[in-house]
Design an enzyme around this catalytic site. Sequence first.
Site, PDB file in Angstrom:
ATOM      1  N   SER A 101       0.816  -1.216   0.000  1.00 35.32           N
ATOM      2  CA  SER A 101       0.000   0.000   0.000  1.00 35.32           C
ATOM      3  C   SER A 101       0.850   1.267   0.000  1.00 35.32           C
ATOM      4  CB  SER A 101      -0.942  -0.002   1.210  1.00 35.32           C
ATOM      5  OG  SER A 101      -0.194   0.012   2.411  1.00 35.32           O
ATOM      6  N   ASP A 112       1.618   0.118   8.345  1.00 32.28           N
ATOM      7  CA  ASP A 112       3.014  -0.308   8.304  1.00 32.28           C
ATOM      8  C   ASP A 112       3.570  -0.143   6.888  1.00 32.28           C
ATOM      9  OD1 ASP A 112       1.758  -2.313   6.957  1.00 32.28           O
ATOM     10  OD2 ASP A 112       2.535  -3.963   8.165  1.00 32.28           O
ATOM     11  N   ASP A 114       5.846  -2.101   3.919  1.00 31.43           N
ATOM     12  CA  ASP A 114       6.474  -3.328   3.419  1.00 31.43           C
ATOM     13  C   ASP A 114       7.713  -2.920   2.632  1.00 31.43           C
ATOM     14  OD1 ASP A 114       4.485  -5.198   4.352  1.00 31.43           O
ATOM     15  OD2 ASP A 114       3.167  -4.358   2.822  1.00 31.43           O
ATOM     16  N   ASP A 166       8.176  -4.120   7.841  1.00 33.38           N
ATOM     17  CA  ASP A 166       8.544  -5.510   7.564  1.00 33.38           C
ATOM     18  C   ASP A 166       9.577  -5.490   6.439  1.00 33.38           C
ATOM     19  OD1 ASP A 166       6.634  -6.178   9.375  1.00 33.38           O
ATOM     20  OD2 ASP A 166       5.233  -7.061   7.951  1.00 33.38           O
ATOM     21  N   LYS A 227     -10.911   0.263  -0.972  1.00 35.36           N
ATOM     22  CA  LYS A 227     -10.346  -0.403   0.203  1.00 35.36           C
ATOM     23  C   LYS A 227     -11.130  -0.053   1.465  1.00 35.36           C
ATOM     24  CE  LYS A 227      -5.927  -0.881   0.821  1.00 35.36           C
ATOM     25  NZ  LYS A 227      -4.467  -0.723   0.903  1.00 35.36           N
ATOM     26  N   TYR A 236     -12.435  -7.555   3.635  1.00 34.56           N
ATOM     27  CA  TYR A 236     -11.027  -7.243   3.377  1.00 34.56           C
ATOM     28  C   TYR A 236     -10.173  -8.166   4.243  1.00 34.56           C
ATOM     29  CZ  TYR A 236      -6.877  -4.291   2.525  1.00 34.56           C
ATOM     30  OH  TYR A 236      -5.649  -3.820   2.139  1.00 34.56           O
TER      31      TYR A 236
END
Length: 710
Positions: A101, A112, A114, A166, A227, A236
């Site tokens: 995202s 968060d 990625d 992450d 979303k 979702y």
Amino acid sequence: MPFPTTNQGQSAQQTPKHYGITSPISMALPKEADLVLTQKLVEALKPYGVFEEELELQRRILVLGKLNTLVKEWIREISESKNIPASLIDNVGGKIFTFGSYRLGVHTKGADIDALCVAPRHVERSDFFTSFYEKLKEQEEVKDLRAVEEAFVPVIKLSFDGIEIDILFARLALQTIPENLDLRDDSLLKNLDIRCIRSLNGCRVTDEILHLVPNIENFRLTLRAIKLWAKRRNIYSNILGFLGGVSWAMLVARTCQLYPNAVASTLVHKFFLVFSKWEWPNPVLLKQPEDCNLNLPVWDPRVTPSDRYHLMPIITPAYPQQNSTYNVSASTRAVMVDEFKQGLAITDEILQNKAEWSKLFEAPNFFQKYKHYIVLLASASTEKQHLEWVGLVESKIRILVGNLEKNEFITLAHVNPQSYPGPKEGNEKEEFNTMWVIGIVFKKLEGSENLNVDLTFDIQSFTDTVYRQAISSKMFEQDMKITAMHVKRKQLHQLLPNLVIQKRRKHSTEGIRSVNDSSLDLSLDSDNSMSVPSPTGTSATAAKNSLPSHAASPQRSSGPAAVLSDALGKTEMAKGTSPAVEAAEGTKSVTGPVGSRSAHALKRSSSNSSPPHLSPQSVKRPGSPLSTEQEKKLKVEEDGLVAEDSGTASMEMQNEEDLKTDTEIKEVDSTGEKMPTTQRMPSADLSDVALLPANPIPVVKNSIKLRLSR
């Protein structure tokens, strides 16, 4: 933040490129009314926190810059330690890429990030999980650092200056990593191990999506709206069989390809129009699949038989092409298609100025939608164990949904992606509980049939899968338990916090102020949809609630079943309902009734263990035949209720609107019988999981049986 509400004529002039595998449906330019509706959409989205403030955005950029510098320093240090020539060390490179995202530009407040660490060929994966891990540990801004090296896609998780990140790792077959490296280049995949290919996949897919849409800003605003809508409508969740972030992004991207000049207000409407009428399982493709001759497995139903059974294929655009929706089941697809149709009806009203955008984002009342629910409870004795246990249980719930779908008397099993804290046990021992709720729709009865519906098999095979996975991965602890029970709609308020029920009864139009403190977490943007499913095991014959022996005692059950029973029983007794003690031969009943017009008796169970293949099956279903030995072991009371298993729910259907339920949890002998591995029936579906150890945990055998009569 700028939004694409002006100069649309210019953008139309700049789209001579052909997008997608078909020609567009419409090249129409936006009208003034479309631009006004788009601005109204932006205003409607703002209260939900989908747009990040500029300061927060700059903070993310700063954190990623620091992380990128750390990577370059670390790779330089590794290069020196491995005696790489000095001429190469100065240009060795190394870089942090983002995906998901954040890379798409649709992340929400607090979401968060990625990230992917790309290193040259002389840097090993083991270096990433040792020396780079230690380097991160030395940073003051880094908190909650943990490495998951054995994961399907190995990852380091951390919080950097309050931002959750992450980090995956990929080692390319290059001497140096240039700053302008384009990860979409398929030649980069040559000579890479499978873990690096998996790690690269997220970035490659995200970058391809952005290159395959006509107007990135229109795409982003439309995706933000879709979303939010999907989260509000409880659809979702890739892990539970709905769609994850990347899948929603690909559906929106396909809509943008079909209407290349449309603005967000039009695209949202067209999204619902296209996918409410889409003829599944025809796949959604953003580009024609390419074969790079690298012998990697790609989604191709002509070659791979298992691909032919995917119900809602949405194919990633980067090689190796994969179906990002392999978790979708018949029930979850039916729920999503129904939501698409409702979304189309609402956006029709909005475009006709008969409704506002806020109506599209109204949250449904899941707890009023169905008459019957299965409540699933996972518990553990410590917070750390609970986090691991909940993660495993949640990742397997789709197996339970699949099992329920196969029952010939169930038409739909709808799991709510939102989990809830479970009821607390009334003793001093601390326990951490998480609860999921699955709505069930039974088939309508024809004629004057009396049918017994046994859900025991469906639930036993699910719990067996979870326990086997926990044991084989060496994460199982004795206090980790699962239980399930049938609950009617009017009983749900006894198990779920009143706050949740009340808020879900409110219309979101009553005030956006309830959004921020609602149970919806808009920051959950992480998406597992790019991961190929890891091997799991399911046995068609395991005990339904494989609880450890100490979860029950002859005096009183202290397991999750008891917690659920307490929550139901205490509420009813508080209403003044007298306890109904109904003792079967050799059993003790210790709880009061569950409230309903009919008598509901809650009885405690302490059965430690029964061989799983002896589970009773009152309704034959494909793949679950009864043996004569099993039938002999059934103890059927005169009223048709099976009394030998705990957690029994019996239901009498007087008509389609009035269903009476008797829920029984009975005590039987608690002589913890062990389950020998030789008695385990083989699994036809997922046979690649290790057998149970020689001395497996004793289990409590529970069942849910429903009597349906006209």
